[in-house]
Write a protein that holds these residues in place. Structure first.
Motif, mmCIF file in Angstrom:
data_model
loop_
_atom_site.group_PDB
_atom_site.id
_atom_site.type_symbol
_atom_site.label_atom_id
_atom_site.label_comp_id
_atom_site.label_asym_id
_atom_site.label_seq_id
_atom_site.Cartn_x
_atom_site.Cartn_y
_atom_site.Cartn_z
ATOM 1 N N ALA A 181 0.759 -1.233 -0.115
ATOM 2 C CA ALA A 181 0.012 -0.064 0.063
ATOM 3 C C ALA A 181 0.809 1.211 -0.037
ATOM 4 O O ALA A 181 0.575 2.123 -0.760
ATOM 5 C CB ALA A 181 -0.913 -0.071 1.141
ATOM 6 N N ARG A 182 1.811 1.379 0.819
ATOM 7 C CA ARG A 182 2.767 2.533 0.835
ATOM 8 C C ARG A 182 3.554 2.752 -0.519
ATOM 9 O O ARG A 182 3.540 3.937 -0.947
ATOM 10 C CB ARG A 182 3.782 2.213 1.876
ATOM 11 N N GLN A 183 4.124 1.732 -1.217
ATOM 12 C CA GLN A 183 4.643 1.908 -2.497
ATOM 13 C C GLN A 183 3.766 2.201 -3.474
ATOM 14 O O GLN A 183 4.024 3.018 -4.322
ATOM 15 C CB GLN A 183 5.396 0.419 -2.666
ATOM 16 N N ALA A 184 2.423 1.728 -3.362
ATOM 17 C CA ALA A 184 1.682 2.195 -4.426
ATOM 18 C C ALA A 184 1.203 3.790 -4.218
ATOM 19 O O ALA A 184 1.021 4.498 -5.279
ATOM 20 C CB ALA A 184 0.259 1.604 -4.206
ATOM 21 N N ILE A 185 1.258 4.353 -3.001
ATOM 22 C CA ILE A 185 0.838 5.580 -2.877
ATOM 23 C C ILE A 185 1.954 6.693 -3.210
ATOM 24 O O ILE A 185 1.849 7.504 -3.975
ATOM 25 C CB ILE A 185 0.444 5.920 -1.468
ATOM 26 N N GLU A 186 3.053 6.037 -2.795
ATOM 27 C CA GLU A 186 4.519 6.884 -3.337
ATOM 28 C C GLU A 186 4.504 6.813 -4.684
ATOM 29 O O GLU A 186 5.011 7.959 -5.600
ATOM 30 C CB GLU A 186 5.715 5.951 -2.611
ATOM 31 N N ALA A 187 4.157 5.877 -5.421
ATOM 32 C CA ALA A 187 4.240 5.857 -6.973
ATOM 33 C C ALA A 187 3.201 6.889 -7.523
ATOM 34 O O ALA A 187 3.648 7.400 -8.610
ATOM 35 C CB ALA A 187 3.847 4.440 -7.443
ATOM 36 N N THR A 188 2.138 7.513 -6.690
ATOM 37 C CA THR A 188 1.566 8.612 -7.117
ATOM 38 C C THR A 188 2.067 9.799 -7.085
ATOM 39 O O THR A 188 1.515 10.850 -7.679
ATOM 40 C CB THR A 188 0.053 8.562 -6.700
ATOM 41 N N ARG A 189 3.143 9.787 -6.090
ATOM 42 C CA ARG A 189 3.796 11.275 -5.697
ATOM 43 C C ARG A 189 2.698 12.217 -5.153
ATOM 44 O O ARG A 189 3.031 13.276 -5.301
ATOM 45 C CB ARG A 189 4.521 11.825 -6.947
ATOM 46 N N ARG A 190 1.920 11.664 -4.596
ATOM 47 C CA ARG A 190 0.895 12.420 -3.804
ATOM 48 C C ARG A 190 0.540 11.940 -2.540
ATOM 49 O O ARG A 190 1.025 10.718 -2.113
ATOM 50 C CB ARG A 190 -0.575 12.553 -4.367
ATOM 51 N N PRO A 191 0.176 12.608 -1.497
ATOM 52 C CA PRO A 191 -0.188 12.202 -0.008
ATOM 53 C C PRO A 191 -1.079 11.088 -0.033
ATOM 54 O O PRO A 191 -1.971 11.273 -0.842
ATOM 55 C CB PRO A 191 -0.406 13.465 0.665
ATOM 56 N N GLY A 192 -1.035 10.335 0.934
ATOM 57 C CA GLY A 192 -2.104 9.238 0.992
ATOM 58 C C GLY A 192 -2.093 8.809 2.288
ATOM 59 O O GLY A 192 -1.421 9.078 3.244
ATOM 60 N N THR A 193 -2.896 7.913 2.718
ATOM 61 C CA THR A 193 -3.178 7.358 3.969
ATOM 62 C C THR A 193 -3.369 5.855 3.798
ATOM 63 O O THR A 193 -4.047 5.255 3.084
ATOM 64 C CB THR A 193 -4.613 7.937 4.594
ATOM 65 N N ILE A 194 -2.808 5.202 5.016
ATOM 66 C CA ILE A 194 -2.985 3.720 5.047
ATOM 67 C C ILE A 194 -3.721 3.602 6.353
ATOM 68 O O ILE A 194 -3.208 4.247 7.606
ATOM 69 C CB ILE A 194 -1.702 3.170 4.963
ATOM 70 N N GLU A 195 -4.985 2.865 6.394
ATOM 71 C CA GLU A 195 -5.627 2.476 7.677
ATOM 72 C C GLU A 195 -5.435 0.924 7.950
ATOM 73 O O GLU A 195 -5.863 0.286 7.003
ATOM 74 C CB GLU A 195 -7.013 2.852 7.499
ATOM 75 N N ILE A 196 -5.361 0.943 9.101
ATOM 76 C CA ILE A 196 -5.365 -0.528 9.706
ATOM 77 C C ILE A 196 -6.198 -0.885 10.905
ATOM 78 O O ILE A 196 -6.437 0.089 11.919
ATOM 79 C CB ILE A 196 -3.953 -1.089 10.282
ATOM 80 N N ALA A 197 -7.450 -1.686 10.693
ATOM 81 C CA ALA A 197 -8.257 -1.807 11.574
ATOM 82 C C ALA A 197 -8.287 -3.244 12.233
ATOM 83 O O ALA A 197 -8.041 -4.107 11.112
ATOM 84 C CB ALA A 197 -9.649 -1.177 11.369
ATOM 85 N N GLY A 198 -8.753 -3.622 13.447
ATOM 86 C CA GLY A 198 -8.888 -5.140 13.828
ATOM 87 C C GLY A 198 -10.217 -5.141 14.629
ATOM 88 O O GLY A 198 -10.453 -4.222 15.339
ATOM 89 N N GLY A 199 -10.463 -6.277 14.713
ATOM 90 C CA GLY A 199 -11.666 -6.618 15.593
ATOM 91 C C GLY A 199 -11.734 -8.016 15.813
ATOM 92 O O GLY A 199 -11.102 -8.952 15.234
ATOM 93 N N GLU A 200 -12.742 -8.444 16.628
ATOM 94 C CA GLU A 200 -13.142 -9.907 16.999
ATOM 95 C C GLU A 200 -14.391 -10.179 16.930
ATOM 96 O O GLU A 200 -15.476 -9.408 17.066
ATOM 97 C CB GLU A 200 -12.557 -10.036 18.693
ATOM 98 N N SER A 201 -14.731 -11.242 16.351
ATOM 99 C CA SER A 201 -16.028 -11.937 16.222
ATOM 100 C C SER A 201 -16.230 -13.108 17.081
ATOM 101 O O SER A 201 -15.551 -13.678 17.430
ATOM 102 C CB SER A 201 -16.560 -11.953 14.570
ATOM 103 N N GLU A 202 -17.351 -13.622 16.742
ATOM 104 C CA GLU A 202 -17.675 -14.923 17.363
ATOM 105 C C GLU A 202 -16.814 -15.934 16.903
ATOM 106 O O GLU A 202 -16.538 -17.112 17.444
ATOM 107 C CB GLU A 202 -19.236 -15.455 17.228
ATOM 108 N N ASP A 203 -16.490 -16.022 15.556
ATOM 109 C CA ASP A 203 -15.852 -17.107 14.780
ATOM 110 C C ASP A 203 -14.169 -16.831 14.907
ATOM 111 O O ASP A 203 -13.409 -17.793 14.728
ATOM 112 C CB ASP A 203 -16.107 -17.284 13.396
ATOM 113 N N GLY A 204 -13.934 -15.711 14.924
ATOM 114 C CA GLY A 204 -12.469 -15.404 15.398
ATOM 115 C C GLY A 204 -12.057 -13.818 15.058
ATOM 116 O O GLY A 204 -12.889 -13.025 15.905
ATOM 117 N N TRP A 205 -11.148 -13.790 14.419
ATOM 118 C CA TRP A 205 -10.677 -12.226 14.362
ATOM 119 C C TRP A 205 -10.433 -11.699 12.923
ATOM 120 O O TRP A 205 -10.535 -12.610 12.262
ATOM 121 C CB TRP A 205 -9.140 -12.078 14.890
#
Length: 472
Positions: A366-390
């Motif tokens: 994801a970082r390399q894809a944003i850097e290839a555009t030469r424009r600012p960008g954002t990477i978001e990482i989210a996590g959670g838990e459910s009844e079956d797993g994560w």
């Protein structure tokens, strides 16, 4: 179709050769039959003439006619004491067409005369000369009709041909069965062994075992076995080398990422005021650069199976922070922001190192894809838990995956989107997630960015293998 096979052609050739042999036997046999037939008529004529001589010629015409009919001749001439004497006679219906002397006649002449008799269908009158039986004179000659002789020769010839045909058929069948048993079946066995081996040459159980009793065929089977053993050994060696190369390629891919981060930290060590550090830093940077170059060179190898995950409990936030810290150092001031949405108390059970590799590959792509555009960008990482797993979601605001990458998603060496990329990142990540019994999937990809989702079950249940689809 049958006569295009080895068995069919051998049967045909055997029949032809046996028939040729029978013909070579038939012609002399017919010639000998003709000679015996004529000699028997001369013997009858001699007996009739001796009967007449015994009565001093006192015999009525009717009895003389019966003696000639019994001998199947028209007249008899007996030469005794250098005197040629006409003993018995009757009217001759036609002129004498040929004279045959059977005294010391060569075999080729007998054959020629026999063929001549068979080729003339009309009856002819011939004169035959022979030696009297029991030396009862110097010679005996008689005139006779060839009609009964030809009929007898044809009857004899047909019986010989019929018997020859039966002998030829029986001989051909016996030879056919023998050759089929001794040659054709062993050759067919070798062919079947070759076909079976060709289906799976890496399977040593399909190597032929010599079993022919014929020396030449056994030598051929042994040579084939040796060749198959060498080929199987070569295929196994190449397979092991391919697996080793695949493993090295994967390790090199992730090791290159680690070394790149270490190289960035080493570059910053050049600003240190410690003289010893300043002296050691260039050597350290050169060593890391060489290691990165070696990793790049080994990325030509393929894919190999990862070891089973070692499960431990850890905080997901700590893992995400560790990965982001390394990527921030690699990103520098390129305008990539990292946003996390993971509860500090969220604990999960997985292989820490393998999941670290999965997130590193996703976030670095994801970082390399944003850097290839030469424009600012954002990477978001989210996590959670459910009844079956994560679940863990990684999204970016990059340009999205190209069409080729989506067609070959998770397929190594196929879906690289940047110059020099190998397409191994997503392939490695997907395999590691499958090793946990989970799934890595692409939720969306477009001009506003891409988003991947990792699903991990509470208990590892290996997912069925599926064909890779692409790479990022």
């Amino acid at each position: 179709m049958f006569f295009k096979t080895l068995s069919g052609r051998f049967l045909l050739l055997t029949t032809l050769f046996v028939m040729l042999a029978e013909v070579l036997i038939f012609v002399p046999s017919v010639a000998r039959f003709r000679e015996d037939y004529i000699l028997s008529r001369l013997e009858r004529a001699q007996i009739a003439s001796l009967a007449l001589l015994a009565t001093d010629g006192m015999i009525d015409a009717q009895l003389e006619k019966e003696l000639l009919e019994n001998a199947e001749v028209y007249n008899v001439v007996l030469r005794r004491d250098e005197v040629r004497q006409l003993v018995l006679s009757s009217p001759i219906p036609a002129p004498i067409m040929a004279t045959y002397d059977l005294r010391d006649v060569p075999a080729w002449q007998l054959i020629r005369d026999a063929i001549g008799t068979l080729l003339h269908p009309e009856a002819r009158v011939i004169r035959v000369i022979g030696d009297p039986v029991k030396q009862a004179g110097l010679l005996i000659e008689a005139t006779m009709d060839t009609g009964p002789l030809r009929v007898a020769m044809l009857d004899y010839g047909l019986r010989i041909l019929g018997m020859s045909a039966i002998i030829s058929a029986v001989t051909a069948v016996l030879l056919f069965l023998a050759v089929r048993r001794l040659f054709v079946l062993p050759i067919r066995r070798v062919m079947q062994g070759m076909s079976l081996y060709a289906e799976a040459p890496e399977d040593a159980r399909r190597i032929i075992e010599p079993g022919a009793t014929i020396l030449e065929l056994r030598e051929a089977e042994e040579a084939l076995k040796s060749m198959q053993q060498q080929l199987t050994g070569s295929l196994r060696q190449k397979e092991r080398l391919a697996q080793l190369g695949s493993a090295v390629a994967k390790v090199s891919h992730d090791l290159r990422n680690i070394l790149t981060t270490a190289q960035l930290f080493a570059d910053r060590m050049e600003d240190s005021d410690d003289p010893m550090v300043k002296r050691a830093t260039p050597k350290l940077v050169n060593s890391i650069s060489r290691a990165v170059g070696l990793c790049e060179a080994t990325l030509a190898f393929g894919k190999a199976e990862e070891p089973p995950p070692t499960l431990t409990r850890f905080m997901l936030s700590a893992l995400v922070d560790d990965v982001i810290e390394g990527e921030k150092a690699a990103a520098g001031d390129c305008g990539v922001d990292f946003i996390t949405d993971v509860a500090p108390t969220l604990a999960m059970r997985a292989d820490f190192e393998q999941l670290h590799r999965v997130l590193t590959n996703l976030i670095r792509n994801a970082r390399q894809a944003i850097e290839a555009t030469r424009r600012p960008g954002t990477i978001e990482i989210a996590g959670g838990e459910s009844e079956d797993g994560w679940w863990i979601r990684v999204g970016d605001t990059g340009p999205g995956l190209p069409e080729r990458a989506r067609e070959h998603l998770f397929q190594p060496f196929q879906g690289g989107i940047r110059k020099g990329g190998t397409g191994l990142g997503l392939a490695i990540a997907a395999e590691l997630v499958r090793g946990h019994g989970g799934q890595l999937e692409l939720l969306k990809s477009g001009e506003d960015g891409s988003e991947f989702l990792i699903r991990l079950p509470r208990d590892i249940i290996p997912a069925p293998a599926r064909a890779p689809e692409g790479a990022h």
